[in-house]
Scaffold this motif. Structure first.
Motif, PDB file in Angstrom:
ATOM      1  N   LYS A 191       8.627  -8.424  -8.178  1.00 62.76           N
ATOM      2  CA  LYS A 191       7.632  -8.735  -7.151  1.00 62.76           C
ATOM      3  C   LYS A 191       6.385  -7.922  -7.482  1.00 62.76           C
ATOM      4  CE  LYS A 191      10.432 -10.038  -3.116  1.00 62.76           C
ATOM      5  NZ  LYS A 191       9.706 -11.241  -2.736  1.00 62.76           N
ATOM      6  N   ARG A 192       5.258  -8.575  -7.565  1.00 59.20           N
ATOM      7  CA  ARG A 192       4.042  -7.918  -8.043  1.00 59.20           C
ATOM      8  C   ARG A 192       3.254  -7.276  -6.908  1.00 59.20           C
ATOM      9  NH1 ARG A 192       0.411 -11.273 -11.971  1.00 59.20           N
ATOM     10  NH2 ARG A 192      -0.552  -9.203 -11.973  1.00 59.20           N
ATOM     11  N   GLN A 193       2.831  -6.053  -7.170  1.00 62.55           N
ATOM     12  CA  GLN A 193       1.976  -5.317  -6.239  1.00 62.55           C
ATOM     13  C   GLN A 193       0.581  -5.209  -6.828  1.00 62.55           C
ATOM     14  OE1 GLN A 193       2.982  -1.132  -5.525  1.00 62.55           O
ATOM     15  NE2 GLN A 193       2.844  -1.529  -3.329  1.00 62.55           N
ATOM     16  N   GLN A 194      -0.431  -5.459  -6.017  1.00 60.26           N
ATOM     17  CA  GLN A 194      -1.802  -5.461  -6.505  1.00 60.26           C
ATOM     18  C   GLN A 194      -2.602  -4.320  -5.888  1.00 60.26           C
ATOM     19  OE1 GLN A 194      -3.847  -9.239  -6.420  1.00 60.26           O
ATOM     20  NE2 GLN A 194      -1.947 -10.394  -6.609  1.00 60.26           N
ATOM     21  N   ALA A 195      -3.408  -3.682  -6.720  1.00 64.24           N
ATOM     22  CA  ALA A 195      -4.356  -2.664  -6.255  1.00 64.24           C
ATOM     23  C   ALA A 195      -5.737  -3.318  -6.219  1.00 64.24           C
ATOM     24  CB  ALA A 195      -4.361  -1.457  -7.182  1.00 64.24           C
ATOM     25  N   PRO A 196      -6.259  -3.647  -5.051  1.00 59.25           N
ATOM     26  CA  PRO A 196      -7.523  -4.384  -4.963  1.00 59.25           C
ATOM     27  C   PRO A 196      -8.687  -3.606  -5.571  1.00 59.25           C
ATOM     28  CG  PRO A 196      -6.374  -4.362  -2.846  1.00 59.25           C
ATOM     29  CD  PRO A 196      -5.679  -3.380  -3.731  1.00 59.25           C
ATOM     30  N   GLN A 197      -9.686  -4.340  -6.066  1.00 61.85           N
ATOM     31  CA  GLN A 197     -10.883  -3.729  -6.632  1.00 61.85           C
ATOM     32  C   GLN A 197     -11.884  -3.389  -5.536  1.00 61.85           C
ATOM     33  OE1 GLN A 197     -11.404  -2.998 -10.099  1.00 61.85           O
ATOM     34  NE2 GLN A 197      -9.198  -3.284  -9.877  1.00 61.85           N
ATOM     35  N   VAL A 198     -11.378  -2.728  -4.508  1.00 58.50           N
ATOM     36  CA  VAL A 198     -12.195  -2.236  -3.404  1.00 58.50           C
ATOM     37  C   VAL A 198     -11.444  -1.063  -2.784  1.00 58.50           C
ATOM     38  CG1 VAL A 198     -11.139  -3.778  -1.679  1.00 58.50           C
ATOM     39  CG2 VAL A 198     -13.459  -2.918  -1.304  1.00 58.50           C
ATOM     40  N   MET A 199     -12.183  -0.135  -2.220  1.00 57.29           N
ATOM     41  CA  MET A 199     -11.560   1.013  -1.573  1.00 57.29           C
ATOM     42  C   MET A 199     -10.768   0.553  -0.348  1.00 57.29           C
ATOM     43  SD  MET A 199     -11.149   4.292  -1.348  1.00 57.29           S
ATOM     44  CE  MET A 199     -10.232   5.157  -0.087  1.00 57.29           C
ATOM     45  N   THR A 200      -9.484   0.896  -0.316  1.00 65.91           N
ATOM     46  CA  THR A 200      -8.633   0.491   0.807  1.00 65.91           C
ATOM     47  C   THR A 200      -7.894   1.699   1.371  1.00 65.91           C
ATOM     48  OG1 THR A 200      -6.871  -0.077  -0.768  1.00 65.91           O
ATOM     49  CG2 THR A 200      -8.260  -1.884   0.027  1.00 65.91           C
ATOM     50  N   ILE A 201      -7.733   1.698   2.679  1.00 63.64           N
ATOM     51  CA  ILE A 201      -6.939   2.719   3.376  1.00 63.64           C
ATOM     52  C   ILE A 201      -5.877   1.990   4.184  1.00 63.64           C
ATOM     53  CG2 ILE A 201      -6.900   4.622   5.020  1.00 63.64           C
ATOM     54  CD1 ILE A 201      -9.803   5.168   4.398  1.00 63.64           C
ATOM     55  N   GLY A 202      -4.613   2.233   3.869  1.00 63.77           N
ATOM     56  CA  GLY A 202      -3.515   1.614   4.602  1.00 63.77           C
ATOM     57  C   GLY A 202      -2.985   2.548   5.672  1.00 63.77           C
ATOM     58  N   VAL A 203      -2.699   1.997   6.833  1.00 70.11           N
ATOM     59  CA  VAL A 203      -2.129   2.758   7.950  1.00 70.11           C
ATOM     60  C   VAL A 203      -0.828   2.083   8.357  1.00 70.11           C
ATOM     61  CG1 VAL A 203      -2.439   3.526  10.327  1.00 70.11           C
ATOM     62  CG2 VAL A 203      -4.401   3.477   8.773  1.00 70.11           C
ATOM     63  N   GLY A 204       0.246   2.855   8.457  1.00 67.08           N
ATOM     64  CA  GLY A 204       1.520   2.263   8.844  1.00 67.08           C
ATOM     65  C   GLY A 204       2.537   3.314   9.236  1.00 67.08           C
ATOM     66  N   ASN A 205       3.756   2.868   9.477  1.00 64.86           N
ATOM     67  CA  ASN A 205       4.833   3.782   9.840  1.00 64.86           C
ATOM     68  C   ASN A 205       6.154   3.239   9.306  1.00 64.86           C
ATOM     69  OD1 ASN A 205       5.313   1.622  11.528  1.00 64.86           O
ATOM     70  ND2 ASN A 205       4.983   2.730  13.421  1.00 64.86           N
ATOM     71  N   LEU A 206       7.204   4.002   9.475  1.00 69.63           N
ATOM     72  CA  LEU A 206       8.527   3.569   9.053  1.00 69.63           C
ATOM     73  C   LEU A 206       9.343   3.002  10.199  1.00 69.63           C
ATOM     74  CD1 LEU A 206       9.668   6.418   6.602  1.00 69.63           C
ATOM     75  CD2 LEU A 206       8.780   4.154   6.044  1.00 69.63           C
ATOM     76  N   CYS A 207       8.954   3.325  11.420  1.00 65.46           N
ATOM     77  CA  CYS A 207       9.764   2.945  12.571  1.00 65.46           C
ATOM     78  C   CYS A 207       9.218   1.704  13.255  1.00 65.46           C
ATOM     79  CB  CYS A 207       9.828   4.096  13.572  1.00 65.46           C
ATOM     80  SG  CYS A 207       8.251   4.410  14.403  1.00 65.46           S
ATOM     81  N   MET A 208      10.036   1.120  14.107  1.00 65.23           N
ATOM     82  CA  MET A 208       9.598   0.053  14.996  1.00 65.23           C
ATOM     83  C   MET A 208       8.895   0.703  16.187  1.00 65.23           C
ATOM     84  SD  MET A 208      10.533  -2.910  13.782  1.00 65.23           S
ATOM     85  CE  MET A 208      10.561  -3.989  15.216  1.00 65.23           C
ATOM     86  N   GLY A 209       7.930  -0.016  16.735  1.00 63.54           N
ATOM     87  CA  GLY A 209       7.286   0.504  17.931  1.00 63.54           C
ATOM     88  C   GLY A 209       6.066   1.338  17.635  1.00 63.54           C
ATOM     89  N   GLY A 210       5.482   1.865  18.693  1.00 60.82           N
ATOM     90  CA  GLY A 210       4.197   2.546  18.591  1.00 60.82           C
ATOM     91  C   GLY A 210       4.322   3.984  18.139  1.00 60.82           C
ATOM     92  N   SER A 211       3.626   4.309  17.054  1.00 58.43           N
ATOM     93  CA  SER A 211       3.540   5.704  16.614  1.00 58.43           C
ATOM     94  C   SER A 211       2.078   6.141  16.531  1.00 58.43           C
ATOM     95  CB  SER A 211       4.224   5.879  15.253  1.00 58.43           C
ATOM     96  OG  SER A 211       3.653   5.006  14.300  1.00 58.43           O
ATOM     97  N   GLY A 212       1.188   5.329  17.114  1.00 64.07           N
ATOM     98  CA  GLY A 212      -0.226   5.705  17.136  1.00 64.07           C
ATOM     99  C   GLY A 212      -1.071   5.011  16.090  1.00 64.07           C
TER     100      GLY A 212
END
Length: 374
Positions: free
Chosen positions: A35-56
């Motif tokens: 499965k291919r992962q791409q690094a876009p040719q633009v500055m990106t900041i990803g926000v996420g978590n490991l759990c279900m539900g709200g972590s802010g």
């Protein structure tokens, strides 16, 4: 703890094993490059978590936009949970939650200069944003940690102070969407909803417990509750004094993943009746009648109805006029994130420097490719 509460999680163990096998295989396919992962040719900041539900995640995204969007053309890309549309949608200025989803509609209204967009396939969404005549130099990706087709320039992983991923288990036995080891993909870990101040021994124990590498940066953040503002048919009305200090009873209406911290905060100021709905809930006529009945059942005049900004976005779509006719005292509670400096290193300066350096590098790379083409 009763024997019932000790036994029922184990009933999910067979499902947990099958889910874990599926997660393992999926991640292995990415690691092997199948499965291919791409690094876009633009500055990106990803926000996420490991759990279900709200972590802010929403306050974190808002913090980043407030910090960075004034200095460079910025876009926000999300899946757009709860929207009635499909494919890539760029906000047309209407900030419509049916088109964008409630969270994105709220962000679009707060940050009109940011290109608020939604797309189930984030790779396609980024391509669409970069094809615009005024393409962004920075793209903030909301809830993208498990969407591995995109490799963000900076990956920010959030975890709650009271419920860190290091003390949780994979679904459905626990609340994690994937294994704890997925933390390795994060450049920055932010522990959210911390007490202020944090007891030093508890902070140190948590740092050890999370088991991060020397290449990963950790920061701690607390929740800031601003002064609630009044919602009217003609827009919002700010007040200098906190209305929660001027009433005896509050009907708190929430449709968010984890309302407990907000409930606790309001309870410090007055009596609370909490009416809780599922996350991203769409309010219907029956819900409105229920809200109005609960409000009218509260005795006295020193009362108000309080909701979150995300819920207010959904209420405004078609229900606000009906609600305000019966409940004139309708207020919205702003919720923001505030960082507690760690080891003298400011989160703001670190992110600002990384964004500036990467945008400069990508600009030089594009210029070099253009010159070689010419």
């Amino acid at each position: 703890m009763s024997s019932h509460h000790r036994i029922w999680p184990w009933l999910f163990l067979p499902f947990t094993i099958w889910y874990a096998v599926g997660v393992f295989i999926r991640n292995m396919l990415f690691e092997l490059g199948i499965k291919r992962q791409q690094a876009p040719q633009v500055m990106t900041i990803g926000v996420g978590n490991l759990c279900m539900g709200g972590s802010g995640k929403t306050p974190m995204v808002e913090y980043l936009l407030r910090l960075l969007s004034e200095n460079q053309p910025t876009a926000l890309l999300s899946r757009g949970y709860g929207r009635k549309t499909h494919g890539f949608i760029l906000n047309d200025g209407s900030c419509n939650p049916q088109q964008l989803g409630d969270e994105m509609a709220m962000m679009a209204k707060k940050f009109p200069k940011v290109k608020a967009s939604v797309c189930e396939k984030r790779v396609e969404g980024i391509k669409q944003l970069l094809s615009l005549p005024d393409a962004p130099q920075l793209v903030v990706l909301d809830d993208v940690f498990q969407h591995r087709y995109v490799k963000p320039t900076i990956n920010i992983l959030l975890t709650e102070y009271q419920h860190p991923f290091s003390r949780d288990y994979i679904l459905p036995f626990g609340n994690l969407r994937e294994f704890r080891s997925a933390k390795q993909r994060a450049n920055i870990v932010v522990v959210t909803k911390c007490p202020n101040p944090i007891p030093p021994i508890e902070k140190q124990n948590l740092i050890i417990d999370l088991g991060l590498t020397s290449f990963q940066h950790i920061f701690f953040a607390c929740v800031d509750y601003g002064i609630p503002y009044r919602l009217t048919l003609h827009g919002s009305v700010s007040t200098q004094d906190n209305p929660l200090d001027q009433v005896d009873h509050v009907l708190l209406v929430t449709g968010i993943a984890n309302p407990t911290p907000l409930v606790d905060y309001v309870k410090q100021r007055c009596t609370v009746t909490h009416l809780s709905f599922p996350d991203h809930h769409t309010f219907n006529a029956r819900d409105l009648r229920n809200i109005i009945e609960k409000y009218n059942a509260i005795p006295g005049e020193r009362k108000l109805l309080l909701t979150t900004e995300k819920d207010a976005t959904r209420l405004q779509l078609e229900s606000l006029a009906i609600l305000l006719e019966a409940v004139p005292q309708l207020y919205v509670q702003p919720i923001t994130m505030r960082f507690l400096d760690e080891k003298g290193i400011s989160f703001d300066s670190m992110i600002g420097s990384l964004v500036k350096e990467n945008i400069h590098f990508l600009t030089k790379l594009k210029t070099s490719k253009l010159n070689n083409y010419l």
